[in-house]
Write an enzyme that holds these catalytic residues in place. Structure first.
Site, PDB file in Angstrom:
ATOM      1  CE  LYS A  52      -3.934  -2.225   2.196  1.00 22.02           C
ATOM      2  NZ  LYS A  52      -4.594  -2.643   3.430  1.00 22.02           N
ATOM      3  CD  GLN A  96      -3.640  -4.157   6.586  1.00 25.65           C
ATOM      4  OE1 GLN A  96      -3.765  -3.130   5.939  1.00 25.65           O
ATOM      5  NE2 GLN A  96      -3.976  -5.327   6.087  1.00 25.65           N
ATOM      6  CG  ASP A 119     -10.065   0.171   5.106  1.00 27.79           C
ATOM      7  OD1 ASP A 119      -9.755  -0.381   4.036  1.00 27.79           O
ATOM      8  OD2 ASP A 119      -9.391   0.090   6.145  1.00 27.79           O
TER       9      ASP A 119
HETATM   10  N1  GUN Z   1      -6.912  -6.426   6.214  1.00 26.32           N
HETATM   11  C1  GUN Z   1      -7.169  -7.177   5.113  1.00 26.32           C
HETATM   12  N2  GUN Z   1      -7.831  -6.446   4.186  1.00 26.32           N
HETATM   13  C2  GUN Z   1      -7.989  -5.218   4.703  1.00 26.32           C
HETATM   14  C3  GUN Z   1      -8.578  -4.014   4.219  1.00 26.32           C
HETATM   15  O1  GUN Z   1      -9.121  -3.937   3.119  1.00 26.32           O
HETATM   16  N3  GUN Z   1      -8.519  -2.947   5.052  1.00 26.32           N
HETATM   17  C4  GUN Z   1      -7.960  -3.007   6.281  1.00 26.32           C
HETATM   18  N4  GUN Z   1      -7.964  -1.903   7.041  1.00 26.32           N
HETATM   19  N5  GUN Z   1      -7.400  -4.107   6.776  1.00 26.32           N
HETATM   20  C5  GUN Z   1      -7.405  -5.193   5.977  1.00 26.32           C
END
Ligand code: GUN
Length: 284
Positions: A52, A96, A119
Site C-alpha cells: 500500500k 490495518q 476503507d
Molecule cells: N486487512 C485485510 N484487508 C484489509 C482491508 O481492506 N482494510 C484493512 N484496514 N485491513 C485489511
C-alpha cells in the site's frame, strides 16, 4: 471459452489517472496524504501495508506509516487515530486489520473520521452506501464493479449472485450491484441448492474463502465470473475460490487469481484517498 479480465492492466490504467490528478493538485500546492496504522508484527499485514505504501508513493501522494507494538493499549491507538483525524496533511486513514484481541476493531473504526475513512468501514459510510448517498466505498467491492464494467457488458437488469456475506466484500458488493440496477441475490454457506442459485447468475461474484469452491455446475453459460479468493490449492499454489480450469470453457468473462481482483484493491484505496482529499480541500 471465457475472456480473461485483466485486473493488473485495469488497475494500472486507473492508477495512471489518479497519479495525473495528484500531480495537478500538487501544482496547486495541495498534496493528498494517506496514513496507514499497523499494530503488531503480523507478516501478512506487514506485506499488505508495504505494498500500500509503495503504491501510494508511486502515485505522488504523501504516505505515512505508523507502527505500534502488539501490546499497545486501545486508548493509545484511539488517540493516534484522533491525532490523524486532526492532521490537515492526512486525508485518508487506514488501520490495518486484524487488530490484537485486546483492542476493539469496532471502536477503532468508529473513531476514524467519516471523511477520512478510505476503507469505507465506518457505519456512516456503510449507511450512506445503503441509501445510495455519496460515500467512501470499500476498496475490494469498488474494484469489482470496475472489473465488471470493463467487460463492456450491461449490468442493469441482469441477475447477479454474490456468494459470501462479509461486511468487507459480500454485503457492499451486493449493494453496489443493486445501485447499478442488477437483480441481486446474496447467497452464503446456509443457502439451499447453492449451485442452482449461482447458475442463474449473469454476474457471479465469489467470496467464500474456500479454494476452488465454484465448479462449472455453478456457472451459467457466458456469465461474468469474479473471483475474490486468495487461497492455496493442494500443491500450495495460489488459487481462487473458483476452479478456474473447470469454469473457463463455460464462463463468458473470468478474473484470474492472481491478477484479477487483487491488483484493483490498492488502486481503489488510492482512488478513495484522492476523493477524500478533494472533498477536504474543498472545505478548506
Ligand atoms: N486487512 C485485510 N484487508 C484489509 C482491508 O481492506 N482494510 C484493512 N484496514 N485491513 C485489511
Amino acid at each position: 471459452m471465457a475472456q480473461v479480465i485483466d485486473g493488473k492492466k485495469l488497475a494500472k490504467e486507473i492508477q495512471e489517472n489518479v497519479t495525473k490528478e495528484v500531480s495537478r493538485l500538487k501544482s496547486e500546492g495541495k498534496q493528498p496524504g494517506l496514513a496507514v496504522v499497523l499494530v503488531g508484527d503480523n507478516q501478512a499485514s506487514r506485506t499488505y501495508v508495504r505494498n500500500k505504501q509503495k503504491r501510494t508513493e508511486e502515485s505522488g501522494m504523501k504516505s505515512v506509516l505508523i507502527e505500534l507494538d502488539e501490546d499497545v493499549s486501545e486508548e493509545k491507538l484511539l488517540q493516534t487515530v484522533e491525532e490523524l483525524n486532526e492532521d490537515d496533511t492526512i486525508h485518508g486513514i487506514l488501520v490495518q486489520l486484524p487488530l490484537p484481541k485486546h483492542i476493539s476493531e469496532e471502536k477503532v473504526i468508529d473513531t476514524i473520521s467519516v471523511l477520512k475513512d478510505v476503507d469505507g468501514f465506518h457505519p456512516l459510510n456503510v449507511g450512506n452506501l445503503f441509501v445510495g448517498k455519496d460515500s467512501l466505498v470499500p476498496c475490494t467491492p469498488a474494484g469489482i464493479i470496475e472489473l465488471i464494467k470493463s467487460t463492456g457488458q450491461t449490468i442493469a437488469g441482469k441477475r447477479a449472485v454474490v456468494i459470501g456475506r462479509s461486511n468487507i466484500v459480500g454485503k457492499p458488493v451486493a449493494q453496489l450491484l443493486l445501485q447499478e440496477n442488477a437483480t441481486v441475490t446474496i447467497a452464503h454457506s446456509r443457502t439451499e441448492n447453492l449451485a442452482e442459485v449461482a447458475s442463474e447468475a449473469d454476474i457471479l461474484v465469489v467470496a467464500t474463502g474456500l479454494a476452488k469452491f465454484v465448479k462449472k455446475e455453478y456457472v451459467k453459460e457466458g456469465a461474468i465470473v469474479i473471483d475474490v479468493g486468495m487461497d492455496r490449492d493442494e500443491n500450495n499454489k495460489l488459487c481462487g475460490d473458483v476452479d478456474y480450469d473447470d469454469v473457463f470453457q463455460k464462463a463468458g468473462f473470468i478474473t484470474p487469481v492472481p491478477g484479477g481482483v487483487g491488483p484493483m484493491t490498492i488502486t481503489m484505496l488510492l482512488s478513495n484517498t484522492l476523493k477524500a482529499a478533494k472533498r477536504l480541500f474543498d472545505k478548506q
